[in-house]
Structure formats: C-alpha cells, structure tokens
Motif scaffolding. Structure first.
Motif, PDB file in Angstrom:
ATOM      1  N   ASP A  49     -13.108 -49.395 -17.572  1.00 43.45           N
ATOM      2  CA  ASP A  49     -12.813 -50.892 -18.148  1.00 43.45           C
ATOM      3  C   ASP A  49     -13.878 -51.683 -17.951  1.00 43.45           C
ATOM      4  OD1 ASP A  49     -12.146 -51.376 -15.552  1.00 43.45           O
ATOM      5  OD2 ASP A  49     -10.101 -51.359 -16.019  1.00 43.45           O
ATOM      6  N   LEU A  50     -13.701 -52.818 -18.183  1.00 45.99           N
ATOM      7  CA  LEU A  50     -14.711 -53.789 -18.170  1.00 45.99           C
ATOM      8  C   LEU A  50     -14.631 -54.261 -16.526  1.00 45.99           C
ATOM      9  CD1 LEU A  50     -16.675 -55.680 -19.405  1.00 45.99           C
ATOM     10  CD2 LEU A  50     -14.861 -57.274 -19.755  1.00 45.99           C
TER      11      LEU A  50
ATOM     12  N   GLU B 101     -18.736 -56.989 -23.345  1.00 50.69           N
ATOM     13  CA  GLU B 101     -18.338 -55.358 -23.253  1.00 50.69           C
ATOM     14  C   GLU B 101     -19.678 -54.658 -22.877  1.00 50.69           C
ATOM     15  OE1 GLU B 101     -15.590 -53.841 -22.925  1.00 50.69           O
ATOM     16  OE2 GLU B 101     -14.136 -55.198 -23.247  1.00 50.69           O
ATOM     17  N   GLU B 102     -20.863 -54.797 -23.692  1.00 50.38           N
ATOM     18  CA  GLU B 102     -21.808 -54.258 -23.687  1.00 50.38           C
ATOM     19  C   GLU B 102     -22.663 -54.583 -22.294  1.00 50.38           C
ATOM     20  OE1 GLU B 102     -26.240 -53.814 -25.744  1.00 50.38           O
ATOM     21  OE2 GLU B 102     -24.866 -55.393 -26.529  1.00 50.38           O
TER      22      GLU B 102
END
Length: 495
Positions: free
Chosen positions: A16-17, A469-470
């Motif tokens: 996850d992030l 997110e990227e």
C-alpha cells in the motif's frame, strides 16, 4: 491455502501507499543508520526486501540483517549486488536453505560477486547440490588453480567444472582420484572427448543434451555422417560446423553448403585453408563475408578487399569476457586494424593501455567508441558523454553509471524531445529547482521518477508527491527529504 512463496514483484504490487513510502526511505542515501535499523526491525516485508537487496548498507545494518529472524530478509542480503561479497559471505552457514541457496546463486550477472575462496569451499563441502545455483560465477580465479588438488574431495570434484582449462596432469590426477565422486565427475567431463561416448549418448531429437554434445563433444565419423544425412533439427549442421573435432574434409564440405548460416559458422574456423578463405570472402551472403573478414589469418590488405558490412544501427553494451581472456598483444593488433569489428573487440578489453584508449576514443566507428566507453575503467569523460549523445541503443543509460561520467552543464537538455536527454539533464547537480519541478510532471514516467528523486526538487513539490500513488516511493527516496519527515514516517509504523 498457501500457494508457495511470493515473489518480490508480487510483494511490491501488493504494497500500500505507506509501505511504498517506507520502501523509499529505505533507499534514501541520506537516511541515518537508526532510521534504517528501525525499518529493518519494524518495517513490512517489501521495506525489508528493498533495504537489504537494493542499496549499500552501513556496517551496523549488515550486522543486524545477518541475525534477523526472518529468513527472506537475510536472503535479500545474500543476493545484494551493492555490498562487498565478504559481507554476503557471513551468511554461508545460515540455518535456512533459502538463504544459503541465494548466497550460492549470487547477485545478478555482471555485479561484483567473487566470494572469498574459503567461503566457496565451505559452500561446496556443506551445501546440497541443488542449492549451488550459479556458484561458478562467484569462484575467484585464484581458486581455479588450487581446487584441482584441494584436500576436500567435493572441491576437487567441482574443479572438473572448468575441465577444458585444466592441464593434462590435472585431468589425469582427477580421473584417477582416490575419491569415487571425483572420478565420476572427471569421467563425465572427460567423456566429451570420447567419440564413442558421444555417439552412444547422442539423443535422436532436438534438445539441450544433443546441442551440447554436437557443439562440444568429440565427433566420430558415424556421428557426423548421421548428422549430415538425417539431422534432428535445422541447427544440427551449424552445431557441428563449429565443433573443433570436425574432420577437415567435412569442414571443407560444409564451407560449400547451401545454407548460409552453416557457411557463416565455418567462416569462423581457424583451420580454414587459403583457398577456402578466398571462396568465403566472395560468398553471396554478406553475413558470411563479414564473418570471414575478421579471420585471424587474413592480412589487412585481404580484409580490405572483402565486401563486408558493419552495422552501426545496433545495440552495444558491456563486454562479457573476463579480463583474463584478453591477450594484450592480440588487443593491440585489433586496435590498430583498419577493420572496425576488430577494433570493437579491442575496445572491450578492460586492460587496454592508455595510448590505445586515447586512439580508440577518437575512432570514427560508433560501436568502437561506445564499447570503449562501456567497458574501460579509464574511458575519458568526454567520450562517455559523447557516446551517450550519439548512441540510442540498449544499455545507453549504463554509460551514466560510469564514475567519470560528467554531470556539469547537463541541465541544458531539459527541453530536449528525447526523454533520455531530459533524464540526462537531471544528472546536473546545479539544475534549477523550477526545472526539476516541471520535470517531475513530465509525460515520460522515467523522467518523472528521476526528477522526484532529485535533491533540488522544491520542498513543497516533494511533500505533495509523498501522497502520489505513482511517485511516493521516489519522493521518499529523495535525499532532500527532511530528517524529521523520515522519522515521522517511521514512527507511523507503531501506529
């Protein structure tokens, strides 16, 4: 229900992030030792894997990894190409088979990986055969002179791996070794020199074993006749054409074979007579003419008379020949040749002397310049930069990893249409922050990632990208990230 161990890619895809941020901190060159130790102690699997596999590590962190309770974490260190092999060697007696297997398999090809000789001996004498992996890539050259007479039988057996390099006396001793396992290994290797063995064991279908025997085994007349009249596959004739044991009359026959690939293989044989070389020099196929044009028996005048083709629109990259395979005299002759393919071979010699480095750095052939830049440790900085600018093939970015690659003044490429040149601009330590910020939103993902890691990225943009997110992973790896932010991200582990 378990479906076996998850790959590193699967673990990363599932992260996850917050985990991706922490994995970025794990790669951050400015992260202090206490932060790295906290990530090692409390971080999720993807963070520990990134930390232990993908960067250099302080001694205190290595000490902690070696005794870490999770075997996958220790296994990541065992294959880390960024740390000294002697540090990886500390895991040689690890209690878990996976860690030992990863140590024996080693880092990716091309990374510094030669283990200490005593570590290799320990692996050979204590590991199961199926866990040896690519150990042969990690054996120091010095060991190849001592292993054939080593007091440990398993080490002597492993010495048979490089059978063709052993002296006749060493082969004879191993063939009559008092240990049965050593004798079996020696006889297995030596059997390739027995035409009757090759004939008896040759599979009648295309497979790896057939390929190995046809290329490297001693060929009997019956085996050759069988291949000529009833080949199991279209490549059989090319395989025997390169086999040193092929009878010369058959070699002459294959030199006139209608298949151009067979003739091209024959063109590389050192035993060719002058008339055979002359015939191949006027072959209708350009690949055959090009292959014969670099034959060692030809004079420079004979080479120049051949209509060969040299393609500069192709990929170049680091050579794969170890330094001990290069002959200084041969490299000099090649470097002084008028034939660009011979000069390309010389350019891959990492031991090429300064006068030839200077000469080849000005070579008119792109391949010569790029191969010299890729391979020679003293390649001039100007050559490194111009090779990058002139070459667009595979391995281009590897040039920027060379220690002497120049970085000053590269920011001028920030507006280039080629994304690789925009990446180049980001190597400039003095690139203006506003340019770095603009490139962090570049259409190309690699440019965005590089800009996000640049220490000149403005703090407001860097902070914002921690939630992207990227790019969160790249932002957390930026050495300009404030230490207080790093610590806050680590504290979040205690949630």
């Amino acid at each position: 229900m378990s479906h076996g161990p998850r790959t590193a890619e699967a673990v990363w895809a599932a992260a996850d992030l917050p985990a991706r941020r922490l994995a970025g901190v794990a790669l951050n060159p400015a992260a202090p030792t206490d932060v790295l130790l906290s990530l090692l102690d409390r971080g999720p699997a993807v963070v520990r894997t990134t930390l232990c596999r993908d960067r250099e590590l302080p001694a205190e962190v290595v000490d902690a990894v070696v005794v870490h309770p999770d075997h996958r974490t220790r296994g990541s260190l065992a294959a880390n190409p960024h740390i000294e092999p002697a540090q990886r060697a500390r895991l040689v007696d690890d209690p878990h088979w996976l860690v030992r297997a990863r140590l024996a398999d080693g880092p990716r090809p091309g990374a510094r990986s030669e283990l200490p000789e005593h570590t290799v001996v320990r692996i050979l004498t204590t590991y199961e055969a199926e866990h040896l992996g690519s150990l042969y890539r990690q054996v120091p050259r010095s060991a190849r002179w001592t292993f054939p007479s080593h007091p440990e039988p398993k080490v002597r057996a492993y010495a048979c791996t490089w059978w063709q390099e052993l002296t006749a006396a060493e082969r004879s001793a191993l063939l009559s070794d008092p240990d049965q396992e050593v004798r079996e290994h020696a006889r297995s290797r030596h059997s390739l020199l027995d035409p009757e063995y090759v004939e008896r064991e040759l599979p009648d279908r295309s497979c790896h074993a057939r390929t190995h025997l046809l290329m490297h085994g001693a060929l009997s007349r019956r085996t050759v006749a069988q291949v000529l009249t009833a080949p199991a596959g279209p490549e059989d004739l090319s395989m025997i054409a390169g086999n040193p044991s092929l009878p010369l009359d058959v070699l002459a026959l294959l030199a006139r074979h209608p298949n151009a690939r067979v003739r091209e293989t024959v063109a590389g044989r050192p035993e060719l007579t002058a008339p055979q070389r002359q015939a191949l020099a006027t072959d209708p196929d350009p690949a055959v003419r090009t292959r014969i044009s670099v034959h060692p028996a030809l004079t420079e005048e004979e080479r120049a008379a051949i209509d060969y083709r040299v393609d500069s629109d192709r990929d170049f990259g680091p050579g794969d020949l170890p330094a001990w395979h290069h002959d200084p005299g041969q490299s000099r002759r090649r470097a002084l040749s008028d034939h660009p393919l011979l000069r390309r071979l010389a350019a891959q010699d990492r031991g090429l002397p300064p006068d030839l480095v200077e000469r080849l750095s000005r070579d008119p052939d792109l391949g010569v310049r790029v191969l010299l830049a890729q391979n020679h440790p003293q390649a001039p900085a100007e050559l490194l930069l111009h090779s990058f600018l002139d070459y667009t093939g595979h391995g281009r970015w590897l040039l920027t990893d060379r220690p002497d690659f120049p970085t000053e003044g590269l920011a001028g490429h920030a507006e280039a249409a080629d994304p690789m040149l925009r990446r180049l601009a980001l190597l400039d330590p003095r690139i203006r922050p506003e340019i770095t910020e603009r490139l962090s939103a570049d259409p190309d993902p690699t440019v965005r990632a590089d800009a996000t890691r640049h220490p000149n990225l403005p703090q407001h943009r860097l902070t914002a990208l921690l939630d992207d997110e990227e790019l969160a992973h790249e932002a957390a790896a930026n050495p300009g990230l404030p230490l207080a932010v790093m610590r806050r991200l680590v504290v979040a582990l205690d949630g």
